[in-house]
Design a protein around this motif. Structure first.
Motif, mmCIF file in Angstrom:
data_model
loop_
_atom_site.group_PDB
_atom_site.id
_atom_site.type_symbol
_atom_site.label_atom_id
_atom_site.label_comp_id
_atom_site.label_asym_id
_atom_site.label_seq_id
_atom_site.Cartn_x
_atom_site.Cartn_y
_atom_site.Cartn_z
ATOM 1 N N MET A 1 0.864 -1.187 0.000
ATOM 2 C CA MET A 1 0.000 0.000 0.000
ATOM 3 C C MET A 1 0.904 1.242 0.000
ATOM 4 S SD MET A 1 -3.218 0.997 2.398
ATOM 5 C CE MET A 1 -2.257 1.211 3.875
ATOM 6 N N SER B 1 -3.547 1.411 11.753
ATOM 7 C CA SER B 1 -3.358 0.012 11.358
ATOM 8 C C SER B 1 -1.943 -0.139 10.818
ATOM 9 C CB SER B 1 -4.372 -0.390 10.294
ATOM 10 O OG SER B 1 -4.109 0.295 9.088
ATOM 11 N N GLY C 1 -10.620 7.146 4.982
ATOM 12 C CA GLY C 1 -10.658 5.950 4.141
ATOM 13 C C GLY C 1 -9.482 5.823 3.199
ATOM 14 N N GLY D 1 -0.915 -1.624 8.111
ATOM 15 C CA GLY D 1 -0.801 -1.367 6.672
ATOM 16 C C GLY D 1 -0.354 0.065 6.412
ATOM 17 N N PRO E 1 -7.627 3.897 10.084
ATOM 18 C CA PRO E 1 -8.052 2.947 9.046
ATOM 19 C C PRO E 1 -9.577 2.858 9.075
ATOM 20 C CG PRO E 1 -7.194 1.766 10.967
ATOM 21 C CD PRO E 1 -7.254 3.209 11.332
ATOM 22 N N GLN F 1 -1.314 -8.159 8.942
ATOM 23 C CA GLN F 1 -2.069 -8.505 7.737
ATOM 24 C C GLN F 1 -2.568 -7.248 7.037
ATOM 25 O OE1 GLN F 1 -5.667 -10.572 8.975
ATOM 26 N NE2 GLN F 1 -6.780 -8.630 9.036
ATOM 27 N N HIS G 1 -8.557 -10.088 5.846
ATOM 28 C CA HIS G 1 -8.894 -8.657 5.809
ATOM 29 C C HIS G 1 -10.408 -8.423 5.731
ATOM 30 C CE1 HIS G 1 -8.732 -4.399 4.826
ATOM 31 N NE2 HIS G 1 -9.526 -4.650 3.815
HETATM 32 C C1 LIG Z 1 -4.235 5.041 0.179
HETATM 33 C C2 LIG Z 1 -4.994 3.762 0.195
HETATM 34 N N1 LIG Z 1 -4.580 2.742 -0.573
HETATM 35 C C3 LIG Z 1 -5.283 1.589 -0.577
HETATM 36 C C4 LIG Z 1 -6.400 1.442 0.189
HETATM 37 C C5 LIG Z 1 -7.215 0.159 0.134
HETATM 38 N N2 LIG Z 1 -7.076 -0.552 1.388
HETATM 39 C C6 LIG Z 1 -8.008 -0.497 2.371
HETATM 40 S S1 LIG Z 1 -7.593 -1.340 3.748
HETATM 41 C C7 LIG Z 1 -6.132 -1.833 3.051
HETATM 42 C C8 LIG Z 1 -5.197 -2.723 3.807
HETATM 43 C C9 LIG Z 1 -4.376 -1.967 4.740
HETATM 44 O O1 LIG Z 1 -3.832 -2.746 5.739
HETATM 45 P P1 LIG Z 1 -4.448 -2.749 7.213
HETATM 46 O O2 LIG Z 1 -5.101 -1.460 7.451
HETATM 47 O O3 LIG Z 1 -3.370 -3.181 8.125
HETATM 48 O O4 LIG Z 1 -5.567 -3.839 7.028
HETATM 49 P P2 LIG Z 1 -6.131 -5.008 7.985
HETATM 50 O O5 LIG Z 1 -5.176 -5.272 9.073
HETATM 51 O O6 LIG Z 1 -7.452 -4.539 8.487
HETATM 52 O O7 LIG Z 1 -6.298 -6.192 7.086
HETATM 53 C C10 LIG Z 1 -6.007 -1.327 1.754
HETATM 54 C C11 LIG Z 1 -4.868 -1.581 0.860
HETATM 55 C C12 LIG Z 1 -6.804 2.531 0.966
HETATM 56 N N3 LIG Z 1 -7.923 2.494 1.707
HETATM 57 N N4 LIG Z 1 -6.093 3.672 0.966
#
Ligand SMILES: Cc1ncc(C[n+]2csc(CCOP(=O)(O)OP(=O)(O)O)c2C)c(N)n1
Ligand SMILES: [Mg+2]
Lengths: 334, 308
Positions: free
Chosen positions: A52, B172, B142, B174, B94, B205, B278
């Motif tokens: 990401m 989060s 978001g 990510g 997140p 994750q 996810h």
């Molecule tokens: C800038 C951006 N890129 C991509 C996304 C799409 N997206 C939503 S949640 C997510 C995963 C991010 O990881 P994390 O927040 O750690 O997810 P989780 O632990 O809940 O699986 C992605 C890539 C987003 N919302 N914003």
């Protein structure tokens, strides 16, 4: 009943890209959401996971282009131009890298709200020199988008539909052309993307009301064949109406307006779409009704254009498709 | 405003609500309740200093996006109480954790249970991806990676005004892949923004699966420290560790708590889907039924009757 095609992009991308050593599949942690998870699993050597981190991905793709590759970038449309706009400009558009930007969830096709809805991307892309813009409106166009995009000598912005997609057309995208879906002589309706299906829903009701509609569908937004459009405008008596899954500033409504103004066409134009507003989260039919992007909005626009009331209500229109939010054809519920 | 229930009870209540919701809707952000249950329960039930809610217990319908023609527009921050100087503020960075955040609001008595029934319904303000008009939200997050920067700016502004309240950001893991997160820490350290606090759900994750398979992020604790933050790593299901972590001295630096969590904690059957957790949508009626029975037993409730 319209035929529904399940995940057309998944199959189309795989059969187009697999085994072509110059094509690479890039993804920013939305691999299954963009239907390239099967490709990743079966062709890992052509798949590059970039996490990401969209800003890096854009310039990275520019670098791959410099090395002679033609990267196909996969993510939701919004994440491919809002944050990484500068990278898109400097690393891809200016040097005319052959990067294919596959933007999923165009406009209000997602309940994810403002942060997930690319409502002004066409406006942005139209103003970027060297950019080509394609938009898919049905399964056949999704199936032909890879070939169409890859035929361009430069960067290409694509609005791609995913999940369960209706089949409306039986011929592939021919870059630079437009589809003439009906050839009436009262009013010219110009639509693109998912709004084309909406306009088709209104077709029989408008015919019953005695209106002769000329309907054009645009899959190629840039470059644009102004001459063809002007010929169509010349063939109708009343005027032109556009309907798009996008803000009316800078999208196909603006494109038609500019074409008419440049040529000194004196007919009326009504532009339907998001009217200088953000959208919010909700189902597609609800948002299309709320923001005036659906068949009924088109009918009201035509009434405005002709100064007549046709008494057409929702019941007179072909039924809208209701999507299953929790369908297995989507990786999530977005 | 303090809740009479223990934080353990609140965490369990959050999980039960998210479980029930996901069962009824054949899917949802279920694993985020497993990983983040304690963190959100702890924030709302113990750590945050918040006033009484200023918005109705049953959320109002969607009332339009911000625009000059919508003068009554307001965010959903009122569920966290008034934005007055003495109180803390919280962003859910997140925004897909919204379901878990809404369940938390209900568990701590800030929103009525009816609020969750409005989740992702047309015309409702209780959006799937928390919008700034959604209950408990103050800004749109978001698009991941912007939350900590906004938090840093708000914290800086509040410090400048001499406000006592802290600014908290729930993050989060990510988000550490986004460059902006690091720019935020850099700026917070440079400007000594020590009234900025973050707790991050490090569940290893993201959408595509295990972070290590998507984009390795390495030793993020050391990275955060090198960027100038105070950073502590804890077991994110250990409330005592959480209580201790926040006592860490961090003069002139933001404090970042890395809560290492398990994405199927308390719902053991979800391990079958690891590391693709996810978004959990049941692949068949059989899987849905098995998970229903198993998770219900884990959470000490009856299986959900989702047939109607
Ligand atoms: C800038 C951006 N890129 C991509 C996304 C799409 N997206 C939503 S949640 C997510 C995963 C991010 O990881 P994390 O927040 O750690 O997810 P989780 O632990 O809940 O699986 C992605 C890539 C987003 N919302 N914003
Ligand atoms: Mg995570």
């Amino acid at each position: 009943m319209v035929e529904m095609v399940s995940r057309p992009y998944a199959k189309a991308f795989e059969s187009f890209a697999a085994g072509n050593p110059d094509i690479l599949c890039l993804s920013a942690d939305l691999t299954s959401s963009c239907e390239v998870d099967g490709f990743r699993d079966r062709h890992p050597d052509q798949f590059i996971s970039l996490g990401m981190a969209e800003q890096n991905m854009m310039s990275f793709a520019g670098g791959l282009g410099l090395a002679g590759y033609r990267p196909f970038i996969h993510t939701f449309g919004v994440f491919m131009y809002r944050r990484p706009y500068d990278q898109l400009m400097a690393s891809i558009a200016y040097p005319r890298r052959k990067v294919r930007l596959m933007g999923f969830l165009p406009g209000i096709t997602t309940p994810g709200g403002m942060t997930h809805q690319s409502i002004e991307d066409i406006s942005v892309m139209r103003s970027i020199p060297n950019m080509t813009i394609l938009e898919t409106g049905d399964a056949t166009e999704v199936e032909s988008i890879c070939e169409a995009a890859d035929s361009i000598d430069g960067p290409v912005w694509c609005r791609v539909l995913r999940g369960s997609v209706p089949r409306l057309f039986d011929t592939p995208i021919k870059v630079g052309e437009m589809r003439e879906l009906s050839s009436g002589d009262d009013i010219l309706v110009v639509t693109s993307g998912i709004c084309t299906e909406e306009a088709m829903r209104a077709r029989s009701a408008l015919a019953k009301a005695g209106l002769s509609i000329r309907h054009l569908h645009l899959h190629t937004i840039k470059p644009f064949d102004s001459k063809a459009l002007l010929d169509h405008i010349g063939s109708v008596k009343h005027g032109v109406i556009t309907l798009e899954n996008h803000v009316t500033e800078g999208g196909i409504g603006s494109l038609v307006a500019e074409t008419m103004a440049d040529a000194g066409v004196g007919k009326r134009l009504i532009r339907l779409g998001l009217k200088d507003t953000y959208a919010h989260g909700g189902s597609r039919p609800y948002l299309m009704r709320y923001y005036g992007l659906d068949a009924l909005a088109l009918v009201r626009g035509i009434e405005d254009l002709t100064g007549q009331q046709f008494g057409i209500t929702e019941n007179d229109l072909d039924s809208a498709r209701v999507e299953d939010v929790h369908s297995l054809v989507k990786a999530e519920a977005l | 405003m303090r809740n009479e229930r223990t934080t353990e009870e609140v965490a369990l209540g959050i999980r039960r609500r998210v479980f029930e919701h996901s069962m009824r809707n054949n899917g949802g952000y279920l694993s985020q309740a497993c990983s983040a249950g304690e963190q959100l329960a702890w924030l709302y039930n113990e750590e945050l200093k918040l006033g009484a809610p200023t918005l109705p217990m049953i959320p109002k319908p969607f009332e339009g996006v911000p625009s000059p023609s919508n003068p009554d527009y307001h965010t959903g921050a009122g569920y966290n109480g008034p934005a007055t100087p003495e109180f803390d503020r919280l962003f859910i960075a997140p925004a897909h954790y919204a379901l878990v955040a809404y369940a938390t609001l209900i568990e701590v008595g800030r929103m009525a249970p009816e609020g969750l029934e409005m989740f992702n319904k047309d015309g409702s303000s209780v959006e799937m991806i928390g919008a700034e008009h959604s209950p408990g939200m103050e800004v749109h997050n978001g698009t991941l990676g912007i939350g900590l920067s906004t938090g840093a700016g708000l914290a800086y502004g509040r410090k400048r005004r001499g406000e006592a309240g802290r600014t908290w950001v729930f993050m989060s893991d990510g988000e550490v892949q986004e460059g902006q997160t690091w720019e935020a820490v850099q700026a917070a350290a440079h400007h000594g923004i020590d009234n900025l606090y973050a707790i991050m759900d490090v569940n290893d994750q993201q959408c595509d699966g295990a972070m290590s398979s998507v984009m390795e992020v390495g030793d993020i604790k050391t990275k955060f420290q090198n960027f100038g933050a105070a950073c502590i790593e804890i077991d994110g299901h250990d409330l005592t560790a959480m209580r201790d972590a926040v006592k860490e001295k961090h003069d002139g630096k933001p404090l970042i708590i890395l809560a290492r969590t398990n994405p199927f904690h308390t719902m053991s059957i979800l391990e079958e889907r690891f590391p693709r957790l996810h978004y959990v949508r049941f692949k068949s009626e059989d899987e849905r039924a098995r998970m229903n029975v198993s998770i219900a037993a884990d959470l000490g409730v009856e299986p959900v009757d989702y047939s109607h």
